[in-house]
Design an enzyme around this catalytic site. Sequence first.
Site, PDB file in Angstrom:
ATOM      1  CD  GLU A  91     -16.203  52.295  11.008  1.00  0.00           C
ATOM      2  OE1 GLU A  91     -16.947  51.376  10.620  1.00  0.00           O
ATOM      3  OE2 GLU A  91     -14.970  52.153  11.107  1.00  0.00           O
TER       4      GLU A  91
ATOM      5  CD  GLU B 247      -5.901  46.674  11.688  1.00  0.00           C
ATOM      6  OE1 GLU B 247      -6.014  46.734  10.437  1.00  0.00           O
ATOM      7  OE2 GLU B 247      -6.132  47.644  12.435  1.00  0.00           O
TER       8      GLU B 247
ATOM      9  CG  HIS C 268     -22.282  45.547  41.973  1.00  0.00           C
ATOM     10  ND1 HIS C 268     -22.671  45.694  43.287  1.00  0.00           N
ATOM     11  CD2 HIS C 268     -23.258  44.832  41.370  1.00  0.00           C
ATOM     12  CE1 HIS C 268     -23.825  45.064  43.476  1.00  0.00           C
ATOM     13  NE2 HIS C 268     -24.200  44.538  42.322  1.00  0.00           N
TER      14      HIS C 268
ATOM     15  CE  LYS D  49      -8.320  51.660   7.945  1.00  0.00           C
ATOM     16  NZ  LYS D  49      -9.295  51.286   6.926  1.00  0.00           N
TER      17      LYS D  49
ATOM     18  CE  LYS E 120     -17.762  47.172   0.932  1.00  0.00           C
ATOM     19  NZ  LYS E 120     -18.582  48.280   1.411  1.00  0.00           N
TER      20      LYS E 120
ATOM     21  N   GLY F 134     -19.320  47.684   5.912  1.00  0.00           N
ATOM     22  CA  GLY F 134     -18.786  46.681   6.835  1.00  0.00           C
ATOM     23  C   GLY F 134     -19.647  46.515   8.077  1.00  0.00           C
ATOM     24  NE  ARG F 135     -20.759  52.580   9.798  1.00  0.00           N
ATOM     25  CZ  ARG F 135     -19.901  53.048   8.894  1.00  0.00           C
ATOM     26  NH1 ARG F 135     -18.773  52.408   8.670  1.00  0.00           N
ATOM     27  NH2 ARG F 135     -20.167  54.143   8.201  1.00  0.00           N
TER      28      ARG F 135
END
Length: 539
Positions: free
Chosen positions: A347, A206, A378, A506, A200, A261-262
């Site tokens: 977030e 990254e 388990h 960041k 965006k 974004g999410r």
Amino acid sequence: MSVLPWPALKALASQQGSLRQAFADDPSRAERFKASAMGMTLDYSKNLINTDNWQALQQLAEQSQIKPVLNAMLAGDKINNTEQRSVWHMMLRKADVDGLKLDGEDIGAAISNCRSRMTALVKQLHQQEYLGYTGTPITDVIWVGIGGSLLGPQMALEALTPYHFSPVKLHFAGNIDGAVVSDIVKKLDPATTLVFVASKSFGTEETKQNALAIRQWFKDSGADSAAIAQHFWATSSNVAAAAEFGIVEQNILPMWDWVGGRYSLWSAIGFPVALIIGSEHFSQLLCGAEAMDQHFIETPFSQNIPVILALLGIWYINGHDCQAQALLPYSHYLRLLPSYVQQLDMESNGKSVNVNGHALTAATAPVIWGDAGTNGQHAYHQLLHQSRLAVPADFILPLKPAHVLTDHHQRLAAHCFAQTQALMQGKTREEATAECLAAGMSAEEAAALAPHKVSPGNKPSNTLLLPELSPYYLGALIAMYEHKVFCQGVLWDLNSFDQWGVELGKQLSGPIYQALAGAPTDTLDSSTQQLIAAFLAQK
Ligand SMILES: O=P(O)(O)OC[C@H]1O[C@](O)(CO)[C@@H](O)[C@@H]1O
């Protein structure tokens, strides 16, 4: 302003009786604490609630700002106040977007146009009409993005594995760990690879780093800038930065500042989903989400699934001091759902100031964790059953399997239901002792072992049943959690749509990156200096 009287909530929570007893006393309990929407059923009867405290929680919702803030969101008000942005991701899943306008802009036309371009590109790739710079059809797509620009399509594609049919293969590159891109390109040929840079902001380190490495891989193979332009696409709201990177304008799908974004799976960030399951099925995903939107907008709070989930979450976090929340899909294909909801919830609501910047006095977002059942049984279910921690859990089961192994499915469902039953009723000392004696132990042996077998019970859970794990129900499921998070954000009076907390790390990584290349470290703390020295020593 929050209307939640936290101390009152705690006082109410302390009056809780035994769930096992509540079921014994009231045969209609399961029916009373059940809600349905679009064929989905939420059984929330195994929660630490009774008629009185549930009524009190309902009242909190009624008196809260949920309705007004929802109306403001739908009207396009800038409820993301720290970034002065509207929050309109719901518009992205509307079937009918005609005439949708925001700040004078024809959003409906922009959404339609984006959808048509996505469909056309999917078709071109499916029909092997998109040719690479050597004239051969594209066989692979690398999707470069991180966080909200990757988790949604990755989770949705896992969830919809039985719907995969595309001849094109997809590869996700998110982490800045060079292993990711190295492993992907090792298997591919640039001449038949298309790259999608999904960001965006088009400023995320990254994503830029991975995109640069892939571009270099193209250059190393002899591709010139025209060839690279033919192979690179982007989805971004920062067209200038994407263009500066070398992506031609006709290869840029839009993102809008009113989509977080999410919350962006429904936009061009969903392109990988459309590519792999087809545009029709992608539309079904949107359709299911829109149906959940309608349920959320129109249904009275007492029957409203997202509101019920939000209230239960508040009840445990603020009434019972439970800061964790397990998400346990009894579906192999939903195994990435916990990671997806982690970003969505943590977030959005992991904050400690309210919308006006004043300190919040109550705890907010839960720590979400989980994995596909029965694997967890388990591993960490031991803690769920017998530790002193109370971890409310959402169990999710698609009723119809996506395979023909019906006995497997019956066993999976049996485990799912048995877990919720065991958490709720537990095992008493008397039951444990009787069990030991029935197994042939002496009274002495039984007395020694029984305490280890006791399970306290009274551990809360929800069970959500989906008719099946189709694109439609996946869309509804994701939208359900989005709305739950929204309601909780309103109840805590915080802004669920910004994420300033992620910025500090960041900012600090820049100078540390320089230090790892030899820049002076004397202004840094001694621990960070020591870590840098260790890194430099192995260089
Ligand atoms: O799409 P972008 O701008 O690259 O951002 C990726 C992700 O980074 C974050 O801003 C912070 O981690 C997320 O909110 C977002 O989904």
